[in-house]
Design an enzyme around this catalytic site. Structure first.
Site, PDB file in Angstrom:
ATOM      1  N   ASN A  64     -17.403   9.866  -4.277  1.00  0.00           N
ATOM      2  CA  ASN A  64     -16.708   8.581  -4.290  1.00  0.00           C
ATOM      3  C   ASN A  64     -17.071   7.884  -2.992  1.00  0.00           C
ATOM      4  O   ASN A  64     -16.899   8.455  -1.911  1.00  0.00           O
ATOM      5  CB  ASN A  64     -15.192   8.810  -4.373  1.00  0.00           C
ATOM      6  N   GLY A  65     -17.567   6.645  -3.101  1.00  0.00           N
ATOM      7  CA  GLY A  65     -17.948   5.899  -1.904  1.00  0.00           C
ATOM      8  C   GLY A  65     -19.312   5.267  -2.096  1.00  0.00           C
ATOM      9  O   GLY A  65     -19.794   5.148  -3.224  1.00  0.00           O
ATOM     10  N   HIS A 119      -7.270 -34.640  -4.347  1.00  0.00           N
ATOM     11  CA  HIS A 119      -8.422 -34.695  -3.439  1.00  0.00           C
ATOM     12  C   HIS A 119      -9.676 -34.125  -4.091  1.00  0.00           C
ATOM     13  O   HIS A 119     -10.605 -33.736  -3.390  1.00  0.00           O
ATOM     14  CB  HIS A 119      -8.094 -33.954  -2.135  1.00  0.00           C
ATOM     15  N   ARG A 152      -8.850   4.568 -11.101  1.00  0.00           N
ATOM     16  CA  ARG A 152      -9.808   4.348 -10.020  1.00  0.00           C
ATOM     17  C   ARG A 152     -11.178   3.926 -10.548  1.00  0.00           C
ATOM     18  O   ARG A 152     -12.076   3.599  -9.770  1.00  0.00           O
ATOM     19  CB  ARG A 152      -9.962   5.621  -9.191  1.00  0.00           C
ATOM     20  N   GLU A 209      -1.393 -16.288  -7.558  1.00  0.00           N
ATOM     21  CA  GLU A 209      -1.162 -14.971  -8.150  1.00  0.00           C
ATOM     22  C   GLU A 209      -1.206 -15.060  -9.678  1.00  0.00           C
ATOM     23  O   GLU A 209      -1.808 -14.208 -10.344  1.00  0.00           O
ATOM     24  CB  GLU A 209       0.184 -14.421  -7.649  1.00  0.00           C
ATOM     25  N   CYS A 255     -13.989   5.038  -8.054  1.00  0.00           N
ATOM     26  CA  CYS A 255     -14.267   6.359  -8.591  1.00  0.00           C
ATOM     27  C   CYS A 255     -13.136   7.322  -8.211  1.00  0.00           C
ATOM     28  O   CYS A 255     -12.488   7.162  -7.186  1.00  0.00           O
ATOM     29  CB  CYS A 255     -15.583   6.963  -8.111  1.00  0.00           C
ATOM     30  N   LYS A 272      -3.845 -13.160 -12.249  1.00  0.00           N
ATOM     31  CA  LYS A 272      -3.446 -12.374 -13.434  1.00  0.00           C
ATOM     32  C   LYS A 272      -4.201 -12.884 -14.660  1.00  0.00           C
ATOM     33  O   LYS A 272      -4.741 -12.107 -15.437  1.00  0.00           O
ATOM     34  CB  LYS A 272      -1.937 -12.478 -13.725  1.00  0.00           C
ATOM     35  N   GLU A 325      -7.972 -11.759 -14.462  1.00  0.00           N
ATOM     36  CA  GLU A 325      -8.333 -10.346 -14.603  1.00  0.00           C
ATOM     37  C   GLU A 325      -7.893  -9.743 -15.935  1.00  0.00           C
ATOM     38  O   GLU A 325      -8.570  -8.866 -16.461  1.00  0.00           O
ATOM     39  CB  GLU A 325      -7.820  -9.510 -13.425  1.00  0.00           C
ATOM     40  N   TRP A 385     -16.676   4.159 -11.342  1.00  0.00           N
ATOM     41  CA  TRP A 385     -16.724   2.690 -11.323  1.00  0.00           C
ATOM     42  C   TRP A 385     -18.035   2.386 -10.643  1.00  0.00           C
ATOM     43  O   TRP A 385     -18.205   2.618  -9.456  1.00  0.00           O
ATOM     44  CB  TRP A 385     -15.541   2.125 -10.532  1.00  0.00           C
ATOM     45  N   LYS A 416      -8.217  -0.083 -10.452  1.00  0.00           N
ATOM     46  CA  LYS A 416      -6.971  -0.396  -9.736  1.00  0.00           C
ATOM     47  C   LYS A 416      -7.099  -0.194  -8.234  1.00  0.00           C
ATOM     48  O   LYS A 416      -6.580  -0.953  -7.453  1.00  0.00           O
ATOM     49  CB  LYS A 416      -5.833   0.470 -10.280  1.00  0.00           C
TER      50      LYS A 416
HETATM   51  O1  M6R Z   1      -3.988  -1.564  -3.705  1.00  0.00           O
HETATM   52  P1  M6R Z   1      -4.093  -2.918  -3.116  1.00  0.00           P
HETATM   53  O2  M6R Z   1      -2.816  -3.672  -3.137  1.00  0.00           O
HETATM   54  O3  M6R Z   1      -4.685  -2.918  -1.744  1.00  0.00           O
HETATM   55  O4  M6R Z   1      -5.095  -3.697  -4.059  1.00  0.00           O
HETATM   56  C1  M6R Z   1      -5.547  -4.986  -3.756  1.00  0.00           C
HETATM   57  C2  M6R Z   1      -6.173  -5.630  -4.959  1.00  0.00           C
HETATM   58  O5  M6R Z   1      -7.280  -4.894  -5.392  1.00  0.00           O
HETATM   59  C3  M6R Z   1      -5.180  -5.769  -6.106  1.00  0.00           C
HETATM   60  O6  M6R Z   1      -4.041  -6.462  -5.729  1.00  0.00           O
HETATM   61  C4  M6R Z   1      -5.832  -6.505  -7.291  1.00  0.00           C
HETATM   62  O7  M6R Z   1      -6.068  -7.820  -6.935  1.00  0.00           O
HETATM   63  C5  M6R Z   1      -4.933  -6.388  -8.521  1.00  0.00           C
HETATM   64  N1  M6R Z   1      -5.685  -5.845  -9.609  1.00  0.00           N
HETATM   65  C6  M6R Z   1      -4.351  -7.681  -8.943  1.00  0.00           C
HETATM   66  O8  M6R Z   1      -3.547  -7.561 -10.069  1.00  0.00           O
END
Ligand code: M6R
Length: 573
Positions: free
Chosen positions: A94-95, A476, A28, A453, A2, A457, A460, A68, A568
């Site tokens: 927010n929280g 395995h 956010r 990684e 949020c 990607k 998400e 959010w 984000k």
């Molecule tokens: O702001 P941060 O790097 O702490 O965020 C961590 C994760 O939320 C962030 O890397 C998330 O996994 C990304 N959306 C990946 O692309």
């Protein structure tokens, strides 16, 4: 998560203007939004922030919220602001209020009528018919969890602000004062800010601000004004999405970072490296992509002869090996990830020193650290970490190089540029993979975190179930899932012979192998990676994975920059 924003201005402004500032925090959370002023206006809407939904009304005091959802579904009623029974008090939050159930039950018994299913609404009811300042200490002792709260009371020319756990900052602008979850909400108007510390409460008017520690609300506390510098994110320009724009910014962001690590950040780099050298144990703590960058950092440090570990922030609680010989390195793009902050609180409580790698300056993680490096990628808008992940990896390689690891920084820009030049080939592969439900990515050594990684990607942004694996682990168990046509991306740096065997093993079972390759293996089926060492291969192949993800998502017509259910900056546990 949020985002919250409050305006207290000398002259009247349109509520739309405060919602425009809120729009800058939309990364956010973006499932619903709302606004309230001190004249009793309250508006709530489901969906992303749409300025045209905000009525043309003027005010001098407004609070706004982009959501959010945590408690209660995405409905208009659950959107913020929330009001008390009298409608005189409106709050944005927010929280998470962890004990809201008990509080709500108690308030309902006392006759309060709740309208939403959120944890936040209880805050508005709590302050009903109370003097806000007098009731603030009780609020802090009664409400558990994390909160950044803005409150307006009908006919009062001020905003009340409360902070515990969740980020909150005041911007001092020529027009008046702005409260927000982070500086980006107002960095187009001012570079003067006052950061809230834990358990602080403030009264904000257009003319000034008074802060109190919640332990004593009779005596105002002195606050320092920070003058910050923050590179504004450029507009989308020619690009259809921030994701591709941010990927294309990688060469510039990487060069800028290398210059700064060897230039203005040199003393900070030396400080962090000294901390690592003096430690017996180095623990990285991070989430998501930042965790993958940390896993790569562990491998770079190992090559420099230093033992380190990476722990996922949300699991940190169970990590017991912390003592005065330990140094923790927090890695976070936003610097506001609650799991990371929680872990840091635990680490600090044990007296352990913390270094951090952050992108957003003045963030909570940075401010909690004993030393920090700025990865200097500039603002990243798309939910997916792209240029920031690459700059995290470069920073890891740079730190390790000060300890003896040899990374080929001289070739880095060339490798990155060549990876970007593969766009047309990657588009073809994306078209082939568009309808796949599952994709496996295999890597070894430094390429293993890269495989994870790329999988993150794909999940998400392209909504593909993807698994990034240690290639050697395949036989395995996971090999049982490989059948005719299963797509398997193999990360194949020059000197890795074993990954060739893994590729052969899956091929023998009918898999469709797509190689990201420096060793020539099946290169016509895959993408050639121009790399001179492990670090440049990791970086170049991660970029190819980012572009591949982008074009798969494009092919599926997905909301690339704002994928469903995500935000984000993950500011809740
Ligand atoms: O702001 P941060 O790097 O702490 O965020 C961590 C994760 O939320 C962030 O890397 C998330 O996994 C990304 N959306 C990946 O692309």
């Amino acid at each position: 998560m949020c985002g919250i924003v409050g305006f207290a201005f000398r002259d009247s402004f349109e509520i739309k203007d405060s919602v425009k500032a809120l729009k800058r925090l939309e990364y956010r959370g973006y499932d619903s939004f709302g606004y309230a002023d001190n004249n009793g206006v309250v508006g709530k809407h489901v969906g992303e922030i749409a300025i045209d939904k905000v009525p043309a009304l003027n005010t001098k005091i407004a609070i706004t919220h982009t959501r959010w959802s945590t408690h209660g579904g995405v409905t208009e009623m659950n959107a913020h602001p929330h009001t008390d029974c009298s409608g005189k008090i409106a709050i944005v939050h927010n929280g998470i209020i962890s004990n809201y159930r008990e509080i709500r039950e108690e308030m309902e018994k006392a006759g309060h009528a709740f309208k939403s299913q959120t944890d936040s609404e209880a805050i508005a009811h709590f302050f009903e018919n109370k003097n806000i300042k007098d009731a603030a200490p009780e609020f802090f002792s009664k409400f558990q969890g994390e909160f950044a709260v803005l409150l307006v009371k009908k006919a009062e020319e001020k905003i009340y602000a409360f902070k515990r756990g969740s980020p909150l900052v005041l911007g001092i602008a020529p027009e008046g004062n702005i409260l927000a979850s982070d500086i980006y909400a107002f960095s187009d108007r001012t570079n003067r800010a006052v950061f809230f510390n834990e358990d602080e409460f403030a009264e904000i008017t257009s003319e000034g601000f008074t802060f109190y520690s919640i332990t004593d609300t009779t005596i105002p506390i002195e606050k320092e004004i920070t003058v910050f510098s923050w590179k504004e994110g450029e507009e989308l320009g020619e690009y259809p999405h921030y994701m591709i724009k941010e990927i294309k910014e990688i060469p510039r962001a990487a060069s800028r970072l290398l210059l700064s690590l060897g230039g203005e950040q040199k003393p900070a780099v030396e400080k962090v490296v000294r901390m690592l050298k003096d430690a017996k144990r180095v623990i990285f703590v991070a989430s998501g992509s930042s965790y993958h960058a940390a896993l790569i950092g562990v491998q770079f440090l190992a090559r420099a002869g230093m033992e380190a570990r990476a722990v996922v922030a949300s699991e940190f609680r169970s990590f017991m090996l912390l003592d005065e010989n330990t140094v923790a390195v927090a890695v976070s793009q936003s610097g506001e990830t609650m799991d990371v902050i929680e872990a840091m609180r635990g680490i600090k409580a044990k007296g352990v020193k913390i270094a951090s790698l952050v992108n957003v300056p003045y963030s909570t993680v940075q401010r909690m650290s004993n030393a920090h490096l700025n990865i200097g990628a500039g603002q990243e808008v798309c939910v997916a970490a792209t240029k920031t992940f690459i700059n995290q990896v470069i920073t890891m390689a740079y730190m390790a190089s000060m300890l003896g690891y040899r990374a080929d920084f001289a070739s880095l820009n060339d490798c990155i540029t060549k990876a970007l030049l593969q766009e047309e080939r990657i588009k073809e592969i994306a078209a082939e993979l568009k309808d796949e439900r599952d994709i496996y990515i295999l890597g070894r050594g430094v390429c293993y975190p890269v495989a994870r990684e790329i999988a993150l990607k794909l999940k998400e942004i392209a909504y593909v179930h993807a698994e990034g694996m240690m290639a050697g682990e395949l036989k395995h168990g996971t090999l049982a899932l490989i059948e005719k046509g299963t797509p398997v991306i193999c990360l194949m740096p020059k000197n890795d012979k074993d990954i060739v065997s893994s590729a052969e093993e899956v091929k023998a079972r009918g898999a469709k192998v797509i190689s990201f390759t420096s060793n020539g293996y099946d290169s016509e089926e895959g993408v050639k990676i121009n790399a001179t060492d492990a670090a440049t291969f990791a970086i170049a192949s991660a970029i190819v994975g980012q572009i591949l993800t982008y074009y798969i998502a494009m092919g599926k017509g997905l909301p690339i920059d704002k994928p469903r259910n995500l935000a984000k900056s993950v500011t809740v546990k």
